[in-house]
Design a protein around this motif. Sequence first.
Motif, PDB file in Angstrom:
ATOM      1  N   ARG A 290      41.162 -73.122 -23.006  1.00  0.00           N
ATOM      2  CA  ARG A 290      40.696 -74.221 -22.153  1.00  0.00           C
ATOM      3  C   ARG A 290      41.892 -75.098 -21.827  1.00  0.00           C
ATOM      4  NH1 ARG A 290      38.676 -79.746 -22.775  1.00  0.00           N
ATOM      5  NH2 ARG A 290      39.287 -79.612 -24.940  1.00  0.00           N
ATOM      6  N   GLN A 291      42.064 -75.398 -20.545  1.00  0.00           N
ATOM      7  CA  GLN A 291      43.131 -76.302 -20.125  1.00  0.00           C
ATOM      8  C   GLN A 291      42.490 -77.517 -19.494  1.00  0.00           C
ATOM      9  OE1 GLN A 291      46.512 -74.622 -18.091  1.00  0.00           O
ATOM     10  NE2 GLN A 291      46.755 -76.461 -16.864  1.00  0.00           N
ATOM     11  N   ASP A 292      42.850 -78.711 -20.001  1.00  0.00           N
ATOM     12  CA  ASP A 292      42.274 -79.931 -19.444  1.00  0.00           C
ATOM     13  C   ASP A 292      43.128 -80.455 -18.301  1.00  0.00           C
ATOM     14  OD1 ASP A 292      44.409 -81.387 -20.561  1.00  0.00           O
ATOM     15  OD2 ASP A 292      43.246 -82.038 -22.296  1.00  0.00           O
ATOM     16  N   GLU A 293      42.667 -81.547 -17.712  1.00  0.00           N
ATOM     17  CA  GLU A 293      43.348 -82.084 -16.530  1.00  0.00           C
ATOM     18  C   GLU A 293      44.758 -82.583 -16.832  1.00  0.00           C
ATOM     19  OE1 GLU A 293      41.409 -86.545 -16.589  1.00  0.00           O
ATOM     20  OE2 GLU A 293      40.586 -85.051 -15.261  1.00  0.00           O
ATOM     21  N   GLY A 294      45.061 -82.847 -18.091  1.00  0.00           N
ATOM     22  CA  GLY A 294      46.397 -83.282 -18.481  1.00  0.00           C
ATOM     23  C   GLY A 294      47.345 -82.132 -18.773  1.00  0.00           C
ATOM     24  N   GLY A 295      46.843 -80.890 -18.643  1.00  0.00           N
ATOM     25  CA  GLY A 295      47.664 -79.725 -18.905  1.00  0.00           C
ATOM     26  C   GLY A 295      47.660 -79.270 -20.352  1.00  0.00           C
ATOM     27  N   ASN A 296      46.908 -79.966 -21.201  1.00  0.00           N
ATOM     28  CA  ASN A 296      46.805 -79.569 -22.608  1.00  0.00           C
ATOM     29  C   ASN A 296      45.969 -78.300 -22.718  1.00  0.00           C
ATOM     30  OD1 ASN A 296      48.133 -81.983 -23.668  1.00  0.00           O
ATOM     31  ND2 ASN A 296      46.305 -83.016 -22.912  1.00  0.00           N
ATOM     32  N   GLN A 297      46.387 -77.385 -23.582  1.00  0.00           N
ATOM     33  CA  GLN A 297      45.670 -76.127 -23.751  1.00  0.00           C
ATOM     34  C   GLN A 297      45.132 -76.012 -25.173  1.00  0.00           C
ATOM     35  OE1 GLN A 297      48.356 -72.977 -22.585  1.00  0.00           O
ATOM     36  NE2 GLN A 297      47.861 -73.280 -20.440  1.00  0.00           N
ATOM     37  N   TYR A 298      43.917 -75.466 -25.275  1.00  0.00           N
ATOM     38  CA  TYR A 298      43.248 -75.294 -26.555  1.00  0.00           C
ATOM     39  C   TYR A 298      42.647 -73.892 -26.617  1.00  0.00           C
ATOM     40  CZ  TYR A 298      43.519 -80.339 -26.188  1.00  0.00           C
ATOM     41  OH  TYR A 298      43.975 -81.614 -26.008  1.00  0.00           O
ATOM     42  N   ARG A 299      42.896 -73.202 -27.700  1.00  0.00           N
ATOM     43  CA  ARG A 299      42.314 -71.873 -27.866  1.00  0.00           C
ATOM     44  C   ARG A 299      40.844 -72.033 -28.232  1.00  0.00           C
ATOM     45  NH1 ARG A 299      44.834 -67.909 -32.184  1.00  0.00           N
ATOM     46  NH2 ARG A 299      45.514 -69.967 -32.747  1.00  0.00           N
ATOM     47  N   VAL A 300      39.984 -71.405 -27.458  1.00  0.00           N
ATOM     48  CA  VAL A 300      38.539 -71.465 -27.677  1.00  0.00           C
ATOM     49  C   VAL A 300      38.102 -70.343 -28.618  1.00  0.00           C
ATOM     50  CG1 VAL A 300      36.286 -71.296 -26.546  1.00  0.00           C
ATOM     51  CG2 VAL A 300      38.135 -72.559 -25.445  1.00  0.00           C
ATOM     52  N   GLY A 301      38.648 -69.141 -28.427  1.00  0.00           N
ATOM     53  CA  GLY A 301      38.264 -68.019 -29.275  1.00  0.00           C
ATOM     54  C   GLY A 301      39.060 -66.770 -28.965  1.00  0.00           C
ATOM     55  N   ARG A 302      38.914 -65.782 -29.834  1.00  0.00           N
ATOM     56  CA  ARG A 302      39.577 -64.480 -29.677  1.00  0.00           C
ATOM     57  C   ARG A 302      38.499 -63.417 -29.586  1.00  0.00           C
ATOM     58  NH1 ARG A 302      45.263 -64.751 -31.978  1.00  0.00           N
ATOM     59  NH2 ARG A 302      45.265 -62.570 -31.375  1.00  0.00           N
ATOM     60  N   TYR A 303      38.737 -62.406 -28.746  1.00  0.00           N
ATOM     61  CA  TYR A 303      37.718 -61.396 -28.474  1.00  0.00           C
ATOM     62  C   TYR A 303      38.338 -60.006 -28.418  1.00  0.00           C
ATOM     63  CZ  TYR A 303      35.340 -65.672 -27.522  1.00  0.00           C
ATOM     64  OH  TYR A 303      34.830 -66.940 -27.671  1.00  0.00           O
ATOM     65  N   ALA A 304      37.528 -59.013 -28.682  1.00  0.00           N
ATOM     66  CA  ALA A 304      37.989 -57.628 -28.742  1.00  0.00           C
ATOM     67  C   ALA A 304      38.232 -57.037 -27.362  1.00  0.00           C
ATOM     68  CB  ALA A 304      36.990 -56.766 -29.508  1.00  0.00           C
ATOM     69  N   THR A 305      37.450 -57.459 -26.365  1.00  0.00           N
ATOM     70  CA  THR A 305      37.591 -56.894 -25.021  1.00  0.00           C
ATOM     71  C   THR A 305      37.765 -57.997 -23.995  1.00  0.00           C
ATOM     72  OG1 THR A 305      35.222 -56.928 -24.510  1.00  0.00           O
ATOM     73  CG2 THR A 305      36.076 -54.946 -25.636  1.00  0.00           C
ATOM     74  N   ARG A 306      38.392 -57.628 -22.896  1.00  0.00           N
ATOM     75  CA  ARG A 306      38.565 -58.574 -21.793  1.00  0.00           C
ATOM     76  C   ARG A 306      37.213 -58.983 -21.220  1.00  0.00           C
ATOM     77  NH1 ARG A 306      42.734 -58.170 -16.765  1.00  0.00           N
ATOM     78  NH2 ARG A 306      42.046 -60.076 -15.775  1.00  0.00           N
ATOM     79  N   ALA A 307      36.310 -58.025 -21.095  1.00  0.00           N
ATOM     80  CA  ALA A 307      34.983 -58.316 -20.540  1.00  0.00           C
ATOM     81  C   ALA A 307      34.258 -59.365 -21.376  1.00  0.00           C
ATOM     82  CB  ALA A 307      34.157 -57.038 -20.448  1.00  0.00           C
TER      83      ALA A 307
END
Length: 59
Positions: free
Chosen positions: A14-31
């Motif tokens: 997730r990237q907010d309007e200030g450009g800060n990035q936060y990892r939401v989760g990790r997943y096995a597939t792109r889909a």
Amino acid sequence: MTEGGTVLPWLVIRQDEGGNQYRVGRYATRAEAERVADRLDSPGQRQLYVVEKVDHAAT
């Protein structure tokens, strides 16, 4: 990166309007990662959800 022995190379970030990035989760597939990002994305919100693949050599 693994969770219980499963490789999870796809990240939702997730990237907010200030450009800060936060990892939401990790997943096995792109889909799977894209489904999560699409579900989290709502019209009118000021954050962006992106899907990226982790380079295993870098982890």
